[in-house]
Structure formats: structure tokens, C-alpha cells
Design a protein around this motif. Structure first.
Motif, mmCIF file in Angstrom:
data_model
loop_
_atom_site.group_PDB
_atom_site.id
_atom_site.type_symbol
_atom_site.label_atom_id
_atom_site.label_comp_id
_atom_site.label_asym_id
_atom_site.label_seq_id
_atom_site.Cartn_x
_atom_site.Cartn_y
_atom_site.Cartn_z
ATOM 1 N N ALA A 124 40.042 41.710 37.621
ATOM 2 C CA ALA A 124 39.114 41.682 36.481
ATOM 3 C C ALA A 124 37.892 40.806 36.761
ATOM 4 O O ALA A 124 36.758 41.189 36.444
ATOM 5 C CB ALA A 124 39.830 41.213 35.220
ATOM 6 N N ASP A 125 38.107 39.644 37.368
ATOM 7 C CA ASP A 125 36.979 38.738 37.630
ATOM 8 C C ASP A 125 35.980 39.372 38.584
ATOM 9 O O ASP A 125 34.763 39.267 38.387
ATOM 10 C CB ASP A 125 37.481 37.408 38.205
ATOM 11 C CG ASP A 125 38.176 36.570 37.150
ATOM 12 O OD1 ASP A 125 38.029 36.887 35.949
ATOM 13 O OD2 ASP A 125 38.873 35.609 37.523
ATOM 14 N N THR A 126 36.510 40.013 39.628
ATOM 15 C CA THR A 126 35.641 40.677 40.601
ATOM 16 C C THR A 126 34.811 41.774 39.927
ATOM 17 O O THR A 126 33.603 41.885 40.150
ATOM 18 C CB THR A 126 36.496 41.315 41.724
ATOM 19 O OG1 THR A 126 37.321 40.283 42.284
ATOM 20 C CG2 THR A 126 35.628 41.936 42.803
ATOM 21 N N LEU A 127 35.485 42.561 39.095
ATOM 22 C CA LEU A 127 34.793 43.660 38.415
ATOM 23 C C LEU A 127 33.748 43.107 37.450
ATOM 24 O O LEU A 127 32.612 43.590 37.398
ATOM 25 C CB LEU A 127 35.805 44.539 37.680
ATOM 26 C CG LEU A 127 36.866 45.220 38.562
ATOM 27 C CD1 LEU A 127 37.867 45.997 37.709
ATOM 28 C CD2 LEU A 127 36.226 46.149 39.586
ATOM 29 N N GLU A 128 34.155 42.081 36.707
ATOM 30 C CA GLU A 128 33.253 41.492 35.718
ATOM 31 C C GLU A 128 32.029 40.892 36.398
ATOM 32 O O GLU A 128 30.906 41.048 35.917
ATOM 33 C CB GLU A 128 34.025 40.433 34.922
ATOM 34 C CG GLU A 128 33.357 40.065 33.619
ATOM 35 C CD GLU A 128 34.222 39.155 32.755
ATOM 36 O OE1 GLU A 128 35.465 39.165 32.919
ATOM 37 O OE2 GLU A 128 33.647 38.430 31.934
ATOM 38 N N SER A 129 32.246 40.216 37.524
ATOM 39 C CA SER A 129 31.121 39.600 38.237
ATOM 40 C C SER A 129 30.120 40.639 38.711
ATOM 41 O O SER A 129 28.915 40.402 38.757
ATOM 42 C CB SER A 129 31.618 38.817 39.461
ATOM 43 O OG SER A 129 32.514 37.829 39.065
ATOM 44 N N SER A 130 30.631 41.785 39.071
ATOM 45 C CA SER A 130 29.749 42.839 39.554
ATOM 46 C C SER A 130 28.944 43.451 38.417
ATOM 47 O O SER A 130 27.850 43.966 38.636
ATOM 48 C CB SER A 130 30.589 43.925 40.242
ATOM 49 O OG SER A 130 29.780 44.980 40.695
ATOM 50 N N GLY A 131 29.508 43.369 37.211
ATOM 51 C CA GLY A 131 28.847 44.010 36.075
ATOM 52 C C GLY A 131 29.489 45.336 35.726
ATOM 53 O O GLY A 131 28.846 46.251 35.210
ATOM 54 N N ILE A 132 30.785 45.416 36.030
ATOM 55 C CA ILE A 132 31.527 46.653 35.767
ATOM 56 C C ILE A 132 32.311 46.536 34.456
ATOM 57 O O ILE A 132 32.945 45.514 34.191
ATOM 58 C CB ILE A 132 32.495 46.965 36.936
ATOM 59 C CG1 ILE A 132 31.696 47.410 38.179
ATOM 60 C CG2 ILE A 132 33.520 48.040 36.541
ATOM 61 C CD1 ILE A 132 32.520 47.526 39.448
ATOM 62 N N THR A 133 32.260 47.580 33.651
ATOM 63 C CA THR A 133 33.119 47.708 32.476
ATOM 64 C C THR A 133 34.132 48.807 32.801
ATOM 65 O O THR A 133 33.751 49.957 33.021
ATOM 66 C CB THR A 133 32.305 48.095 31.233
ATOM 67 O OG1 THR A 133 31.222 47.173 31.081
ATOM 68 C CG2 THR A 133 33.178 48.077 29.985
ATOM 69 N N PHE A 134 35.392 48.417 32.885
ATOM 70 C CA PHE A 134 36.442 49.348 33.311
ATOM 71 C C PHE A 134 37.354 49.634 32.119
ATOM 72 O O PHE A 134 37.934 48.724 31.546
ATOM 73 C CB PHE A 134 37.249 48.710 34.448
ATOM 74 C CG PHE A 134 38.117 49.689 35.206
ATOM 75 C CD1 PHE A 134 39.045 50.493 34.556
ATOM 76 C CD2 PHE A 134 38.000 49.806 36.588
ATOM 77 C CE1 PHE A 134 39.829 51.396 35.255
ATOM 78 C CE2 PHE A 134 38.786 50.708 37.297
ATOM 79 C CZ PHE A 134 39.696 51.504 36.627
ATOM 80 N N ARG A 168 28.918 49.527 25.867
ATOM 81 C CA ARG A 168 29.321 48.128 26.030
ATOM 82 C C ARG A 168 28.713 47.552 27.298
ATOM 83 O O ARG A 168 28.267 46.402 27.320
ATOM 84 C CB ARG A 168 30.843 48.017 26.074
ATOM 85 C CG ARG A 168 31.472 48.389 24.733
ATOM 86 C CD ARG A 168 32.965 48.317 24.777
ATOM 87 N NE ARG A 168 33.420 46.949 24.628
ATOM 88 C CZ ARG A 168 34.464 46.594 23.865
ATOM 89 N NH1 ARG A 168 35.133 47.504 23.206
ATOM 90 N NH2 ARG A 168 34.819 45.349 23.781
ATOM 91 N N ASN A 169 28.728 48.342 28.355
ATOM 92 C CA ASN A 169 28.177 47.877 29.618
ATOM 93 C C ASN A 169 26.697 47.544 29.464
ATOM 94 O O ASN A 169 26.221 46.506 29.952
ATOM 95 C CB ASN A 169 28.401 48.953 30.679
ATOM 96 C CG ASN A 169 28.010 48.490 32.066
ATOM 97 O OD1 ASN A 169 26.900 48.756 32.515
ATOM 98 N ND2 ASN A 169 28.904 47.779 32.744
#
Lengths: 392, 392
Positions: free
Chosen positions: B198-208, B374-375
Motif C-alpha cells: 500500500a505504501d509503495t502504491l500510495e507514494s506513486s500516486g496510485i488508487t487501487f 478519488r485519484n
């Protein structure tokens, strides 16, 4: 992650009080402020809800000139349009919200001392009857002054001018509030008024969820979800049942408002009826009033979310003032066509055992929690209940 | 506000193809990229979906060594675990997702030229049979290379290794993708794997949004909403019906997976069964397989959203391979206790006329659209279908 949410309630009528009550059953929700027309209670470590509810039971601040049938004198801070005209369209499912009127119905005999018209204890004293309450002439400003430490504010205000809630929201924005505002009373026209202020609210860092009670609110969300099977929605039918025997006395004002929706009646006519005429009408209907094609904001909120045209939404229901059993099952029916050309109706049904109060206040807090999460993620602006999944 | 959404589909099995199909019925959704094992099609002005669907109908790239019963050789870019073991728990409601197996069932006779094992046209050629398709050995990397102009990516990948989708998500994050990822196939264990990232995705700017099909997905969301009446949820029962007569040939792989859920069967045993044994079993059950206590990710997703314990969630259903009529009505029942101490069951019911496909792909695109909003608002991270209201 810090999941704790501090919140304030503006208004301690039925919805405000029950919000405090329901929050006791929820994790991570701490009420830190509450106000009514004449008083405010603030404790950033958490209000003593039991004391507050006990002190204000059957005792809602009605203000110096409030009256069930005639407009109260607006004050600078807590204006009123007298109740009847303001939200006739949605309170049938939220009768307890009608704090002002309920207080009046409860009687006007105060046993405390009124200063500047503010009763300090007993009936009609409202929040100042609580050990936590302080009298004030500027309750909303007092809450705004504390709002740095308040994650969310539920606007559970009684019948007020049409633009009252939008103006209150604007005052929070003017004070650079960064947090959540949620309201549960929403007539269609107010949503446009909030949308007009969306940029202001967004710039401040406010996430506003409007119409977040039962209907509009919970049932609007259910309609939005049920629509997911379809690529074209042809109709949304929202049908509610409310049994209000034990709550009748507290909700006479709302019953009067509902009468405006009956065939042959309108807001003006309902406003002018005497209590005796209302009793006669209810008697004629054996205690059950049935409503069709009510003007509820569900229509605007579903259109706003792109689900269907407002005119494809119908809201109706049955109010029984002589039984606490629901006279009909609250149901949402969404009819549409799937991508593969089939026509169908998806259905959402609330158990008759779930009270109107549970279905207003649970979702209201659910939307509030969800909005706080969005707000913390940097997602600001005005949202409706068809756009936000309430948290649990 | 720019409401237009460009999206890519990874995988053009049943779900991938139908996603492209359903998107044609939705406003503001433009498919700009699609890939399968052997090919990729990209057009930032919008793919010609009709041509793509026509060219790939009954023609899903199965790869050089793919086989219904034995593992395909993993490639660098599009690994496979051979199908059976990977997502036995959720595809019963998403049988069309089983792209790889379906292709194999369709036959192995190509009428085009294979280079490096890639068929260029006809059966098993997949996307390269389309005029828009280009052969590639790195389909996912090819889409990632275009992802600056792609708002959202639907991961509609066939049976793959358990951590395949999380690893794909990580590759998007490694490429600093800022956008939305949605998947529709989700076994419980994958959600934890996504949360780990989650942290990696969030840092990139990804909403999964994970588990965004029918179940988990649509029905998980319905359960989350239905829970709003209650302060304590004691059980969530998800019960689905799927009629699969016309889709049976394309979904034999999934039926095999479902068999693993029957009493006395497990994944190993189902994997080892011959086609004839499966036919005998189906015959024994008169074409109707009934499932109880399936291992579906709805449980983890509802627990994750704080609604109830995973163990209070049960998922089951009936699959009829000899009729397109649903053998039972898809229903979500949420039982709980209200703040005022009443016990009740709220119900969400899908019309029997709504196909499994409509109920997987409508919500998948609805969650995708909602996630893009949301993104764009700056709200990143991993979400489940109990936390997001799908857009329409």
C-alpha cells in the motif's frame, strides 16, 4: 493510522441527540462539542453524553419566541423560518429532526431562570440545562472557534431558512475550517446552494456530504449501488414506512409538514391548520397517512451522480402515528436495462425492525466517518450520498 | 471538470472483453489500450472496440504451451500457474474471467502463422488477430510505457500466480504511474499482499480498488451499505445464482475450479479430474452445482472495512450449467442489532434477469470511475469495494 474522529453536533433536537447516542455504540467517534439555539457545550476530551442527554431529555431549546405555528424571531446566529415551509419534503423519514417544533410541543413552562429569554434549566432550556452547557448568543461561532480540533461537524439544525445550512457551511469556510461537514436534512434546492459554494468549501479544505440521513441518504446510496447492474436506469422508487406512536408527541411539527404532501394539501394549507384539524385529518385516515410523489432530494442527488434523471425518481411512504410497527416495508427498487439488453429490478429492503432513527443516524455517522477519511486524504468538495460509501 | 476517463485492460478473456463491451454503453469511458499474453493494442484516441471484439471472439491468446490441465510455461511478462490453483475461491461468480482455459477449450487449431509460438490470426491468436494488435513479448511493460496517458487500468488477468496482480501493481508503481488500478479477481490472500504494498502504491500516486467485480465487489458493497442500520453486525450471507448454459463451453475451467468447493473435493482433486469425470459429476447433480461456505474475499474485505469479523461472512450459491436462467436469486442478507436494541435483517436482491456478466462488469467499471475521481482528488492507496461507492 489515526482513525479517531472528533465531531460536533449543531442542534440537539431529535437527530442531534440520537447522533450523540448512536456514536456511543461506534468505535473511534468522540463528540467534543454540541450546541443549540441558546447554549454550547465543548470538551475536547469528549463530552459526557449521558449527562447531556439526561439533562436535555424532553427539553429542547426553543428560543424566546419560537412557536410551533408562527415563525420564531431570527437571531444573528441561529435564524429560523418558523419551521413549516423549510423542509416539508424530507422530514417524513426524519421526524425527530424537528427540534424546534418538538420543543414547543413539549410545553413552554420553564422551571429555570431565563436571562435574555434563555432558560437556564428544565424544559426549553436545552443544552444550558446540562452541567456541560454554557449560555451563548453565538453558538455556531463558538463551535467554529473550537473547530481546529474538530474533525467533523454534523449539521442537525431545526427548520431554518432555505439557505441556512449553506450559509453555515460558508461561515466554516470563512474561518478556514479544514474538516468535514455533514447534514441530514436536505431539500432539493439546498443542494444547488451548496454546489454554488463548492469552490469556497473546497478551497478551505472542507469535505461536505449533503443529504446524509435516511432519505435522502442511506436509501439514495442504496439506489446508486443497485443501479450498478444496469447501463440505463429507467426508474428509482423509494418507499418508506415509519411507525411513530411513541414518537408522535415529539414529532407533531413533522407530521404537519408531511400533511402538506397529501393530495389536496400544500405547505400553506398545512401551516394554517389548527391542531384540532390535524387530529381530525389523522382520525379520518385511521392514523395512517400515505404519501406519493413526495418532493425529496433523492431525485437531485441521483441525477447529480449521473444515475438517472431526477424525474425518474419517486419517493413515497406511509406514516402510522398509532403504532411503532412500520406500516409498510422500506424498500428501494431500481429498474433498468443491462448491457446485454435485459430489463430487471434490483431491490434493497430494510427490516421492519429497524427504526427510522436507526436508519437516519447510523448512516449519518457512517457518512461522517467516510468523509473524514476522504478529507484526511485531501479530497475536498461537496458530495452526495450516491457518491460516498458510508463507513461503518 | 474533465470527467473523461481513459483506461486500459490487461487481459482479454471474458472479463476483459466484456469490460470493453460494457464501456461502450457508459459515458466518458474511453478504452485506449488492451493486451493479452502475446499482443498489445494501443490507441490514445480510443480503440475500435467493435473490431477488437470481432477479431478476438472465441479467440483468446493461450500462449505457446498453455493447456487446460497442465501449467503453461511462465514467461517473463505474463506468468501463469496453469489456472486451477490460483483463484478457485471467487470465479464461480466470474466464470468468464477464465480467459486462458477458455481459449484452450476452444481448440488449438490456428489458421494463422505462429512466430515464436505466437499465433498471428484466428483461434488462439488473441489480440494480434485484430488490425489494432501488435505482437509483443512484454505486453504489460508496453502498457506501462503508455501509462502517462492512461487514467485507469483494469487487471482482468487469467489464472496466474497468487502474487501476480500485486507484482503487476508494483511494476506500475516502479514506473511512477499516477492513476488507478482495479482488479476483479480477488482471493483473500491477495488483499494482504496488496496491503503490504500500500505504501509503495500510495507514494506513486496510485488508487487501487481490489476485488471490484460481483463477489467480492458489488455484493460486498451492498453488504457494507446494508450494515448501516446496525451498530453490531452478526452475519453477512452472500448467496449467488448463475445460469451458464450458453457460457458453459467458454467456462469449463471455472466450473472445474468451482468443483473444488464441493463437499469431498479440493483444489488438488478437482485439478486431477478428467473432463469425463467432470461431466459425470455434473450429470450426477443434474447440471446444478450448489456451493456453501466458499472461500471468498468478501469476508476479508468486510472485516477490513470494520463491518464484521471475516468469520461472520458466508458465501455460497448455485451454478446451473444447463440453463441461462438463474437457479436461485442472488441475495445479500445482513443481520445485526440497531442502536436501540432491535435485531433485523436488511436485504439486497438482484433481479434474476441481471446476468453475472452485467453484475461483474458494470460494478468493475463503476469502481474504476469512482477510483479515478478519488485519484484526481489526491486520494491514493488501496481500497476495497466496501469502502468506495462505485460511480455510474
Amino acid at each position: 493510522m489515526d482513525d479517531d474522529v472528533t465531531f460536533a453536533v449543531l442542534g440537539t433536537g431529535g437527530i442531534g441527540r440520537r447522533t450523540l447516542d448512536v456514536a456511543r455504540h461506534k468505535d473511534g467517534l468522540t463528540p467534543v462539542a454540541a450546541c443549540d439555539r441558546n447554549g454550547v457545550a465543548v470538551d475536547h476530551d469528549g463530552l459526557d453524553v449521558e449527562e447531556l442527554l439526561d439533562a436535555t431529555e424532553g427539553n429542547i431549546a426553543s428560543g424566546p419566541e419560537a412557536d410551533g405555528d408562527t415563525p420564531a424571531t431570527p437571531t444573528d446566529d441561529y435564524a429560523s423560518d418558523g419551521g413549516l415551509a423549510s423542509h416539508a419534503s424530507e422530514t417524513s423519514s426524519e421526524p425527530g429532526s424537528d427540534g424546534g417544533a418538538a420543543a414547543v410541543e413539549g410545553g413552554s413552562v420553564g422551571d429555570g431562570t431565563a436571562s435574555d429569554g434563555v432558560k437556564q434549566a428544565g424544559e426549553d432550556a436545552g443544552i444550558v440545562a446540562s452541567a456541560q452547557g454554557e449560555p451563548t448568543e453565538t453558538p455556531i461561532d463558538d463551535v467554529i472557534a473550537e473547530s481546529d480540533a474538530i474533525d467533523a461537524v454534523l449539521l442537525a439544525l431545526p427548520n431554518l431558512e432555505h439557505d441556512f445550512i449553506p450559509r453555515v457551511a460558508e461561515r466554516f469556510a470563512d474561518a478556514s475550517y479544514e474538516g468535514v461537514l455533514v447534514d441530514v436534512l436536505k431539500r432539493s434546492r439546498v443542494i444547488g446552494m451548496l454546489d454554488d459554494r463548492a469552490d469556497t468549501l473546497e478551497s478551505s479544505g472542507i469535505t461536505f456530504v449533503c443529504g446524509a440521513g435516511a432519505t435522502p441518504g442511506f436509501l439514495t446510496g442504496a439506489a446508486a449501488l443497485a443501479a450498478q447492474s444496469f447501463v440505463e436506469v429507467e426508474s428509482v422508487e423509494i418507499w418508506w414506512g415509519v411507525g411513530l406512536k411513541s414518537g408522535y408527541e415529539d414529532n407533531r411539527g413533522t407530521v404537519r409538514e408531511d400533511i402538506a404532501h397529501l393530495d389536496g394539501y400544500d405547505i400553506e394549507r398545512a401551516r394554517e391548520m389548527s391542531e384540532a384539524e390535524i387530529e381530525d385529518l389523522i382520525e379520518e385516515h385511521d392514523g395512517r397517512l400515505e404519501f406519493h410523489d413526495m418532493e425529496h432530494a433523492d431525485d437531485v442527488l441521483l441525477e447529480r451522480a449521473g444515475i438517472c434523471d431526477a424525474e425518474d425518481v419517486s419517493v413515497g411512504g406511509v406514516l402510522d402515528v398509532r403504532s411503532d410497527e412500520k406500516p409498510t416495508t422500506t424498500t428501494v427498487r431500481v429498474t433498468g436495462t443491462t448491457f446485454d439488453g435485459e430489463r430487471g429490478t434490483n431491490t434493497f429492503e430494510l427490516d421492519d425492525a429497524t427504526s427510522m432513527e436507526a436508519n437516519v443516524n447510523g448512516p449519518a455517522l457512517g457518512y461522517l466517518k467516510a468523509a473524514v477519511l476522504r478529507n484526511r486524504a485531501g479530497d475536498y468538495g461537496v458530495y452526495g450520498p450516491a457518491e460516498v460509501m458510508p463507513s461503518f
